[in-house]
Design an enzyme around this catalytic site. Structure first.
Site, mmCIF file in Angstrom:
data_model
loop_
_atom_site.group_PDB
_atom_site.id
_atom_site.type_symbol
_atom_site.label_atom_id
_atom_site.label_comp_id
_atom_site.label_asym_id
_atom_site.label_seq_id
_atom_site.Cartn_x
_atom_site.Cartn_y
_atom_site.Cartn_z
ATOM 1 N N ASP A 1 9.119 36.422 -60.280
ATOM 2 C CA ASP A 1 8.994 36.907 -58.760
ATOM 3 C C ASP A 1 7.694 37.472 -58.888
ATOM 4 O O ASP A 1 7.453 38.383 -59.770
ATOM 5 C CB ASP A 1 10.249 37.753 -58.325
ATOM 6 C CG ASP A 1 10.284 38.032 -56.996
ATOM 7 O OD1 ASP A 1 11.146 37.289 -56.484
ATOM 8 O OD2 ASP A 1 9.430 38.553 -56.421
ATOM 9 N N ASP B 1 12.875 30.150 -53.244
ATOM 10 C CA ASP B 1 13.491 31.028 -52.210
ATOM 11 C C ASP B 1 12.619 31.717 -51.575
ATOM 12 O O ASP B 1 12.193 33.025 -51.963
ATOM 13 C CB ASP B 1 14.578 32.010 -52.797
ATOM 14 C CG ASP B 1 15.563 32.311 -52.001
ATOM 15 O OD1 ASP B 1 15.446 32.359 -50.741
ATOM 16 O OD2 ASP B 1 16.267 32.931 -52.426
ATOM 17 N N CYS C 1 15.995 32.003 -45.641
ATOM 18 C CA CYS C 1 16.878 32.563 -45.089
ATOM 19 C C CYS C 1 16.470 32.801 -43.529
ATOM 20 O O CYS C 1 16.572 33.700 -43.085
ATOM 21 C CB CYS C 1 17.415 33.971 -45.496
ATOM 22 S SG CYS C 1 16.292 35.191 -45.813
#
Length: 430
Positions: A263, A306, A359
């Site tokens: 990340d 993601d 999302c």
């Protein structure tokens, strides 16, 4: 605390959020610190009142013909907690800690207002300027899709099949009414409480300490399953965050193969270390810096992005974010999304796959980004989502939740009973 005190507290918190533009958790925390006499049940009820009020802020304002914090809190009790005007006024009568509220007759008149006469975005409880994006995403069903985002979310668990099975976790949560999720093959759902009822603290359970499950929305579980990992593969979780999908991959791969978890904000990776230990995972390699990925270019069987996004799919859980989103937020996130797609795609081997997940429910962050990526990278092609969906879900009859022009999948509370997620999959041509 009686209902009057809880109502007054919710009004104070909503006022704090409105005047100081603060996130809900911060305002609730500060209220709790300055009112230490409030018990855990009181704090849960006040939190529920605040969150419910923000979920339906616009329609509450229309019904009450006013949108002050008091209007929103009272409307929440009437419309979402199903307390009648007569019951409410009787309950507050003589309570010195209760706020002043309109008369019973006035409240009855408010509830009689015809919501169908309100503007579509008011009925949908979303900012007016986002209505066009929702219509692009869902066509003539956009209003119903937005309304479904106003409900309380359930608590979903993902069973860690490296440590146990779903039946054992279901037994552990039998008293809470847990049941198997409809779509995620290893998911368990505990429905949200009503009114002042608080959600259970699942992470305080012994079964959590044993590594039997992780808290993960069913939609997130499905996004991981749609990536289609297999034992023995080389996987890169490029925006790993706290590691929820990496842990799901490890279970799907039966601890065989390798998962590189990276990340850009390495502080987000820190919780993963304990989660890996608790889950008994042996194949996740945490990469703190981009330099640690050197040598992996063109070697990964699967890469998951993601992507950072506006989080519109999580509005059930973070309703205050619905009222803070701006054009700049979207512009910033779409730039981030294009960058991570560029940066992560170089790690996919010929014949390997790239999965793009957000999302968000906004086409600007989903199908628009996929179209732009495919235009820049003709060496990638889309995968068959119908086949992937059938292999990922437990209910073989569940409709495939296609996005606009069948370019990806859109999960949502109304379509799939999950948080909002977008999934698109690509294969690098051999």
């Amino acid at each position: 605390m009686r209902l009057g005190g809880r109502l007054q507290a919710a009004i104070e918190v909503l006022t704090d959020i409105e005047t100081r533009h603060r996130p809900v958790p911060d305002a609730l925390k500060d209220w709790g610190l300055s009112h230490r006499f409030a018990g855990s049940g009181d704090r849960a009820a006040i939190s529920n009142l605040v969150h419910d009020a923000l979920r339906m802020k616009l329609s509450h304002g229309f019904i009450m013909d006013g949108d002050t914090p008091a209007d929103l809190a009272v409307a929440t009790l009437l419309r979402q907690w199903n307390i009648t005007p007569e019951e409410l006024t009787a309950s507050l009568d003589g309570d010195k800690f209760a706020p002043e509220i309109p008369s019973t007759d006035h409240l009855v008149a408010c509830l009689a207002r015809d919501l169908s006469q309100a503007e579509p975005h008011v009925r949908a409880d979303i900012p007016e300027w986002l209505a066009a994006s929702f219509e692009r995403a869902f066509g003539d069903q956009w209003e119903a899709e937005a309304q479904a985002m106003t409900a309380r979310p359930p608590l979903d668990l993902r069973v860690n099949t490296l440590a146990t099975d779903r039946d054992q976790v279901l037994e552990a949560f039998a008293e809470q009414g847990a049941h198997a999720t409809r779509l995620a093959p290893n998911g368990i759902r505990i429905e949200p409480g009503l009114g002042p009822q608080r959600q259970i603290a699942a992470t305080s359970e012994v079964s959590f300490a044993r590594g039997w499950f992780e808290i993960q929305d069913e939609g997130s579980q499905l996004a991981a399953a749609l990536a289609g990992v297999y034992p023995g593969e080389k996987v890169l979780d490029y925006c790993a965050g706290g590691g929820g999908k990496s842990l799901a991959f490890a279970a799907m791969m039966n601890n065989e193969g390798s998962i590189n978890a990276y990340d850009a904000d390495r502080r987000r990776l820190a919780p993963m270390i304990e989660r890996i230990r608790r889950a008994g995972v042996e194949i996740i390699h945490v990469k703190e810096r981009a330099a640690n990925l050197a040598g992996l270019e063109g070697r990964m069987d699967r890469v998951l992005i993601d992507a950072p996004c506006t989080g519109t799919g999580t509005w059930r859980r973070r309703p205050d974010a619905k009222w803070r989103i701006s054009d700049k937020n979207i512009a910033d996130r779409t730039a981030d999304q294009d960058k991570v797609l560029e940066d992560a795609s170089v790690f996919v081997r010929p014949g390997g796959e790239l999965a793009y997940v957000t999302c968000s429910l906004l086409p600007e962050e989903n199908t628009d980004r996929v179209k732009a990526f495919l235009q820049r990278h003709p060496e990638f092609e889309t995968i068959s989502l119908k086949e992937r969906w059938r292999s990922a879900v437990a209910d073989a009859d569940a409709p495939v939740p296609y996005a606009d022009q069948n370019l990806g999948l859109v999960l949502s509370p109304r379509r799939t009973g999950t948080d909002g997620f977008y999934f698109a999959g690509f294969r690098r041509k051999a």
